[in-house]
Design a protein around this motif. Structure first.
Motif, short mmCIF file in Angstrom:
data_model
loop_
_atom_site.label_atom_id
_atom_site.label_comp_id
_atom_site.label_asym_id
_atom_site.label_seq_id
_atom_site.Cartn_x
_atom_site.Cartn_y
_atom_site.Cartn_z
N VAL A 1 0.85 -1.20 0.00
CA VAL A 1 0.00 0.00 0.00
C VAL A 1 0.88 1.25 0.00
N GLY A 2 1.93 1.21 0.84
CA GLY A 2 2.85 2.36 0.90
C GLY A 2 3.49 2.62 -0.45
N ALA A 3 3.93 1.53 -1.11
CA ALA A 3 4.59 1.67 -2.42
C ALA A 3 3.61 2.23 -3.45
N ALA A 4 2.37 1.74 -3.41
CA ALA A 4 1.38 2.22 -4.38
C ALA A 4 1.11 3.71 -4.18
N LEU A 5 0.92 4.11 -2.94
CA LEU A 5 0.61 5.53 -2.67
C LEU A 5 1.80 6.42 -3.05
N GLU A 6 3.00 5.93 -2.75
CA GLU A 6 4.20 6.70 -3.09
C GLU A 6 4.34 6.82 -4.62
N GLY A 7 4.07 5.70 -5.28
CA GLY A 7 4.16 5.70 -6.75
C GLY A 7 3.15 6.66 -7.37
N TRP A 8 1.94 6.65 -6.86
CA TRP A 8 0.92 7.56 -7.39
C TRP A 8 1.30 9.01 -7.09
N GLY A 9 1.92 9.19 -5.94
CA GLY A 9 2.40 10.53 -5.59
C GLY A 9 3.47 10.99 -6.57
N ASN A 10 4.39 10.08 -6.89
CA ASN A 10 5.45 10.41 -7.84
C ASN A 10 4.89 10.73 -9.22
N ASN B 1 -5.15 13.37 -5.72
CA ASN B 1 -6.07 12.56 -4.95
C ASN B 1 -6.37 11.26 -5.71
N PRO B 2 -5.99 10.08 -5.15
CA PRO B 2 -6.15 8.83 -5.90
C PRO B 2 -7.58 8.52 -6.30
#
Lengths: 310, 447
Positions: free
Chosen positions: B266-275, B280-281
């Motif tokens: 989940v952390g990786a996905a949120l970070e990736g979307w942030g990058n 807002n996802p």
């Protein structure tokens, strides 16, 4: 001409040439002196004083003696953790950046095609704003789409969750720090180019191999530069802040909570400037002690060509 | 020629120091010509100029200026000099200013408000409110609490609807077998959403999340939505981090993450979307629901007006006794060393509970006012035009509000809770051990 200008001219004329030169010398020095006094010496002394006070930035400081120091050394559960994190960083970062910077300088001191381009390429990262570089690295270290894990994957290795796991976050911060190794490299390069060529020529005539010349001429004559970079590197590494502040905010599980970041939290998030000042002085004394040790040791390994002193 | 000694270092430095001191004294001296000339006429009234620092950037900077222009028309005796505070860097600017050259009126966040009030950097507004016959009851209770330091108000709320709303994609929820109008009402609904709507690629990486969990904040939200207040009356006796309802909430969040692929994924996905600058996802279409503030309505209107979404309360726990948490507030405060506190108060009144507040918050931004009455007819007509979920937002505001303690120790306590959460998620500690540890640490902080 007014009376005051006249008297100033008379005073100036009576000073004599030597004293005029002295006066002018100090006059030219004064901007730097004022800067040193106001922005370096005064804050250092003020921080020393504030370390003995309870001071929350908005109110008046109150004297509490050694209480801050007592609390840090006996009551602060994260003091040793942050110190350990910082020492880990120093122990890894300083030798790595020294060796890599030096070897790069040696490589780029040889005649090769595109030498200037390589020198520029290695130096430029050190002048890129640190925050921008760290943000870039956060992306590079991404566990799923980051280039670093992609490269490891090509080698058949499974890349870790670099910034998300305590055991990998510190090494990741060390690697980020190596991004600026070009700054040291330039100093080494200048040192290498100041080594007299006739020493190499004489050694070559005597039949010394390239490795022997490197070990017996390059290394000894580079020790003053290595020594300088070592001292600067140690002092700078103890102050590691931006990488952790931007990339991890001290996490996960305080694994990248370095000393200065911790100090910053106390000073500017909890507004305990007295406590933060005491922390700053402890760091100052530690760095001073280590610097003195390195200075003392220098007599046994730093070679100064002029006069042949060791 | 008379013999003269060369100038020594000491003499020189002494001279420099003396000269600097004289220059400072000269600068601080009262100008000799400050007395007005006696002409026999009454002196003309000079308008008071006040500095006002705020955080309204972007389009809201312009919107605020129109409100300040209105204020200027009503109060020509006051000239307002607004300054947009930098972000990031807001806190550094405000903290150093409060310690020295302060503005007349400034917005300040709870994190900085508490220590500033505790250390005497802010003026109490108790007497001013009493003189104007304004009661704290005019505001929502949790938001009003955010202006208090030891029972005395040191400011007035400006924007404090940090009540967290729950936004969901109605189509996705319908696909998951939930009532798209109702959304997720209880934790089990959210668990279901996370399991049903989260999808993964061939490598196990997250493609889509049923819900975007917000780290340790999800635990905090869950605890309060399970009817428990961690801090009670903010004394060591009132602190209950290791309460069974808190433990239940933490276990719920652990489960939520597990259903979404685990902490790392989940952390990786949120970070990736942030990058990828997705913002807002949920608005970007990579998540089906999210917890966010009321301003998200405006963001959706601007970025993805066709998004089939709805908002409501965050799902509550099995306890059923849910609390609506107010985490923080932007207050307007008058610093102790303000130059024109009376004029500053006139502006503070206008913007916090006067016409300016109604216009800026409700009519222009379409977000609920801090003053209860302004959110009701006839004031709410324009807001309803831009915010289709006005009543849903008000329902949250009218819930059982409880606020985090306004304390200079809160930041340290929250750091402990964040660490306890990480210990559990990184499987360093069990839930029970982490809570016991956090309980002891937070008690010690407030002791």
């Amino acid at each position: 001409m007014s009376v005051s200008t006249l008297s100033l001219s008379v005073w100036w004329a009576r000073l004599g040439q030597a004293r005029r030169r002295t006066f002018l010398g100090y006059l030219f020095l004064s901007p730097w002196l004022v800067g040193l006094l106001a922005f370096t010496l005064f804050p250092i002394l003020a921080v020393f004083g504030l370390g003995f006070m309870e001071y929350g930035i908005f109110g008046r400081p109150t004297w509490i003696g050694l209480q801050n120091y007592r609390d840090i050394l006996t009551n602060d559960r994260l003091f040793l953790t942050t110190l350990g994190n910082t020492l880990y960083f120093v122990a890894l970062s300083v030798p790595l950046s020294t060796v890599i910077g030096f070897l790069l300088a040696v490589a780029l001191n040889t005649r090769l095609i595109g030498q200037t381009l390589f020198r520029t390429a290695f130096y430029v990262p050190s002048i890129v704003p640190q925050v921008a570089a760290v943000l870039l690295f956060v992306w590079l270290f991404h566990p799923q789409i980051g280039l670093i894990n992609f490269a490891l994957d090509l080698l058949g290795l499974e890349g870790p969750n670099w910034l998300g796991r305590p055991q990998w976050a510190k090494p990741a911060i060390v690697i980020m720090g190596l991004w600026g190794v070009g700054g040291g490299m330039i100093i080494y390069l200048a040192g290498l180019q100041s080594i007299p060529q006739h020493l190499y020529e004489a050694a070559e005539i005597d039949g010394a191999t390239e490795m022997r010349r490197f070990l017996m001429i390059t290394i000894p004559l580079m020790t003053p530069t290595l020594f300088y970079n070592l001292i600067i590197g140690i002092i700078g590494s103890f102050q590691v802040f931006v990488t952790a502040y931007v990339a991890t905010q001290g996490g996960p599980l305080n694994s990248t909570l370095f000393y200065v970041l911790y100090l910053y939290r106390y000073g500017f998030e909890e507004f305990r400037l007295g406590y933060a000042s005491a922390l700053a002085w402890i760091l100052f004394l530690l760095v001073l002690a280590l610097t003195v040790v390195v200075f003392r040791s220098s007599s046994s390994w730093v070679y100064y060509e002029s006069g042949g002193e060791r | 020629m008379r013999h003269m000694n060369p100038i020594g270092r000491r003499q020189f430095l002494r001279g420099i120091a003396g000269g600097s001191a004289l220059a400072m004294l000269a600068a601080c001296a009262v100008p000799a010509t400050s007395e007005p000339a006696e002409t026999g006429e009454a002196p003309a009234m000079e308008p008071a100029t006040i500095s006002f620092w705020h955080i309204w950037g972007g389009v809201r900077d312009e919107q605020l200026k129109t409100v300040l222009d209105d204020f200027g028309a009503v109060h020509p005796e006051i000239i307002v000099e607004p300054l947009l505070l930098p972000n990031p860097g807001y806190a550094d600017k405000i903290v150093t200013a409060l310690a020295g050259d302060a503005p007349d009126l400034t917005m300040i966040y709870t994190v900085e408000f508490a220590p500033a009030a505790a250390q005497g950097a802010l003026q109490s507004v108790d007497d001013r409110l009493a003189a104007d016959d304004v009661s704290g009851d005019a505001w929502y209770p949790g938001i009003w609490d955010m202006t208090q330091w030891e029972g005395t108000p040191y400011g007035v709320p400006f924007v404090g609807n940090f009540l967290q709303l729950f936004y969901w994609n109605m189509d996705d929820y319908a696909a998951a077998g939930l009532d798209p109008e109702a959304g997720a009402l209880v934790w089990d609904d959210l668990r279901h959403v996370m399991s049903e709507l989260s999808t993964f690629d061939d490598d196990g990486n997250i493609d889509h999340l049923g819900f975007v969990p917000g780290g340790w904040g999800e635990w905090m939200m869950g605890t309060y939505r399970n009817g428990h207040d961690w801090y009670g009356d903010a004394t060591p006796d009132g602190i209950a981090i290791d309460h069974p309802l808190s433990q239940e909430a933490l276990e719920f969040v652990v489960d939520l993450y597990a259903r979404g692929g685990g902490w790392d994924s989940v952390g990786a996905a949120l970070e990736g979307w942030g990058n990828q600058q997705l913002g807002n996802p949920m608005i970007a279409g990579v998540a089906s629901s999210i917890r966010s503030g009321i301003f998200t309505v405006n963001v959706i209107n601007n970025q993805n007006p066709d998004l089939p979404y709805k908002l409501g309360k965050y799902p509550h726990g099995p306890n059923g006794e849910h609390l609506d948490l107010i985490q923080a507030c932007w207050n307007m405060v008058i610093p102790t060393n303000a130059q024109n506190p009376d004029a500053a108060w006139t502006l503070a009144k206008y913007l916090s509970h006067g016409e300016g507040h109604l216009k800026f918050m409700v009519e222009i931004q379409g977000r609920p006012a801090m003053i209860r009455d302004y959110n009701m007819a006839p004031h709410d007509a324009k807001a309803r035009e831009v915010n289709p979920y006005w009543d849903d937002a008000l329902e949250v505001l009218n819930g059982k509000q409880v606020s985090l303690p306004v304390s200079d120790k809160l930041g340290a306590a929250q750091n402990i809770l964040r660490e306890a959460f990480e210990r559990v998620m990184l499987e360093v500690d069990s839930v029970g051990d982490a809570l016991s540890w956090a309980q002891g640490e937070v008690e010690a902080i407030f002791a």
